[in-house]
Design an enzyme around this catalytic site. Structure first.
Site, PDB file in Angstrom:
ATOM      1  NE  ARG A  54      19.155  19.137  -3.922  1.00 20.45           N
ATOM      2  CZ  ARG A  54      18.702  17.544  -3.681  1.00 20.45           C
ATOM      3  NH1 ARG A  54      18.504  16.820  -4.502  1.00 20.45           N
ATOM      4  NH2 ARG A  54      18.494  17.474  -2.133  1.00 20.45           N
ATOM      5  CB  SER A  61      22.208  21.982   5.629  1.00 16.82           C
ATOM      6  OG  SER A  61      21.421  21.024   5.289  1.00 16.82           O
ATOM      7  CG  ASP A  64      22.249  17.824   5.948  1.00 19.53           C
ATOM      8  OD1 ASP A  64      22.156  17.905   7.286  1.00 19.53           O
ATOM      9  OD2 ASP A  64      23.118  17.892   5.355  1.00 19.53           O
TER      10      ASP A  64
END
Length: 506
Positions: A115, A183, A236
């Site tokens: 994203r 991540s 994250d």
């Protein structure tokens, strides 16, 4: 009565006795199978038992392993990775003094999708004034290709997103600040730099190992002509901590409990003895615990856990995660139900679906566990549609709900023990350690302590959440627990990264 009549009477009596004997045997056999199923449940309950005494042993083990991981590399199952994040959005102590403003970008890469985000901050009064998000899938060939191909694809998407936002909002082109959430396991040397340690989640790009992740992105952005500075490289969990701290200055730790699980917390730099001489302006640093790999002999491990671990791609690793995360809870329940079906013949022909690993996802498990209809129709529906088992009797449905309850309760209470272990390490568990008590007027006063929590397992599974909260209170005691708060946060991987870009902006 004639001989014929007598013979018929005797014959009928024999048939009746035979039928009666058959019925009795069937009932005894059925009762025996049901008792066997109940015995399987009782065995599960005993093996998953988490009395408070046992949980306190887990708490102590977590705190000890954290100490060991800070003392030396490889000294603990917990990696205790340094993030070099030594300041958080809105400041460490006085969030009211912070005034972060401007447009910041985030890139969230943590799986087969990534994203890009644009966050507009307008100071402490308006907080996040605008948020734009775009999601993009990663073609499979890029997940096993070259690092240059992957990051060129990401950088091109990021450039298109920036240019579109600039045109729509009338923003002038120029240098932008980016927070990059990566991540995957990495070893950091700076807040904006880190080396890949291991790929997971289907990635297998061989030329990326031991490369600086941020530098790969920088070079790709230069190749596509995008002016953007990587202000922060985080995972994250650290992003979750940043989001939590943006809204609440008393946040001391963050936990992700969803498909996977991890935790991080704020540590004093003088407690990180494996890096003597480490400098941090605030005297604090966020440490990424990587608690999914935690292990202790005090953890209530079952035969199902052992076989699941042996059959996993990473045996003897991520033991804690395999007992508490959403990736595995439904699978543990499936294995118990399958054993009941095979050994106790509860379902007749169980078919092939119930034998398929990971077919029972944790959201389905929670739907069965939380089915409050009188006839447990949701349990019957899931067993039929998802597991291929029809006509499940009501008492068997109740048995399945009990299995879900045992597995969820154990997981939630172990998460609670992990959280209290962190609090014990930093002296916020009420035991009087460093940081636990403040003395303003000469009288000891417990400090308000907040843990940010993110993840679908915590947010969507209400029974799991209730068990977790109850166990935290049980471990801390009511007096201390009233000063400890678990705060649900959202999108640490995206918004959190952008907020850290703001905190570290040039």
């Amino acid at each position: 009565m004639g001989k014929v009549g007598l013979g018929l009477a005797v014959g009928c009596a024999v048939v009746s006795c035979t039928l009666a004997a058959i019925l009795v045997r069937r009932r005894l056999k059925s009762r025996s199978k049901w008792n066997r199923a109940l015995a399987v449940l009782r065995e599960l309950q005993e093996e998953c038992s988490t009395p408070v005494g046992r949980l306190r042993q887990v708490v102590d083990a977590m705190a000890v392993e954290m100490h060991a991981g800070l003392a030396s590399e490889g000294g603990s199952k917990l990696k205790m990775l340094l993030t070099f994040v030594d300041k958080l959005p809105a400041g460490w102590v006085h969030p009211e003094l912070s005034d972060e403003k401007g447009v910041y970008y985030a890139l969230d890469l943590g799986g087969s999708n990534f994203r890009v985000l644009r966050v507009l901050l307008e100071g402490k009064q308006q907080r996040i004034a605008d948020l734009q998000v775009e999601k993009q899938s990663i073609p499979l060939y890029l997940m096993t290709g070259t690092s240059e191909a992957l990051f060129d694809y990401i950088a091109s998407t990021l450039k298109d997103f920036v240019e579109k936002e600039n045109n729509e909002n009338g923003l002038q082109p120029g240098m932008r600040e980016l927070g990059f959430t990566f991540s995957f396991p990495m070893k950091q040397t700076l807040v904006s730099s880190g080396v890949l340690v291991k790929w997971t989640k289907g990635f297998a790009i061989e030329d990326m190992y031991q490369k600086d992740v941020a530098e790969c992105l920088r070079q790709a952005m230069a190749r596509v002509g995008l002016e953007m500075r990587i202000a922060a490289l985080v995972n994250d969990t650290v992003g979750t901590l940043a989001v939590g701290h943006y809204y609440d200055g008393d946040i001391v730790a963050a936990v992700i409990i969803g498909t996977g699980t991890n935790a991080c917390y704020v540590e004093r730099t003088d407690a990180i003895t494996k890096c003597q001489g480490l400098l941090a302006n605030s005297g604090n640093m966020v440490v990424n615990i990587e608690w999914g790999n935690f292990w202790s002999s005090h953890l209530p491990r079952t035969s199902y856990d052992k076989v699941l671990d042996e059959e996993s791609p990473n045996p003897l690793e991520q033991g804690f995660e395999k007992m508490i995360s959403g990736m595995y809870l439904g699978e543990i329940v499936r294995r118990v139900i399958l054993r009941m079906g095979q050994e106790c013949n509860l379902f007749g022909d169980i078919g092939s679906k119930l034998e398929e690993p990971f077919i029972l996802r944790t959201p389905l498990m929670s739907a069965m566990h939380e089915d409050d209809s009188p006839d447990l129709r949701e349990v019957a529906r899931i067993m039929k549609e998802n597991l291929g088992v029809s006509d499940v009797p009501l008492k068997v449905r109740r048995l399945i709900v009990s299995v879900c309850d045992v597995v969820a309760c154990r997981a939630a209470r172990l998460v609670a023990a992990g959280i209290v272990g962190i609090l014990k390490k930093i002296g916020r568990d009420g035991s009087g350690g460093v940081g636990g008590w403040s003395k303003g007027d000469g009288h000891g006063k417990m400090r308000r302590t907040v843990i940010a929590i993110e993840g679908g397992l915590y947010e969507s599974y209400s029974r799991f959440r209730e068990y977790l909260h109850a166990a935290v209170e049980e471990l801390l005691g009511k007096e201390v627990a009233q000063h400890v708060f678990l705060r649900l946060t959202h999108d640490g991987a995206g918004i959190g990264a952008a907020l850290l870009a703001a905190a570290y902006s040039s």
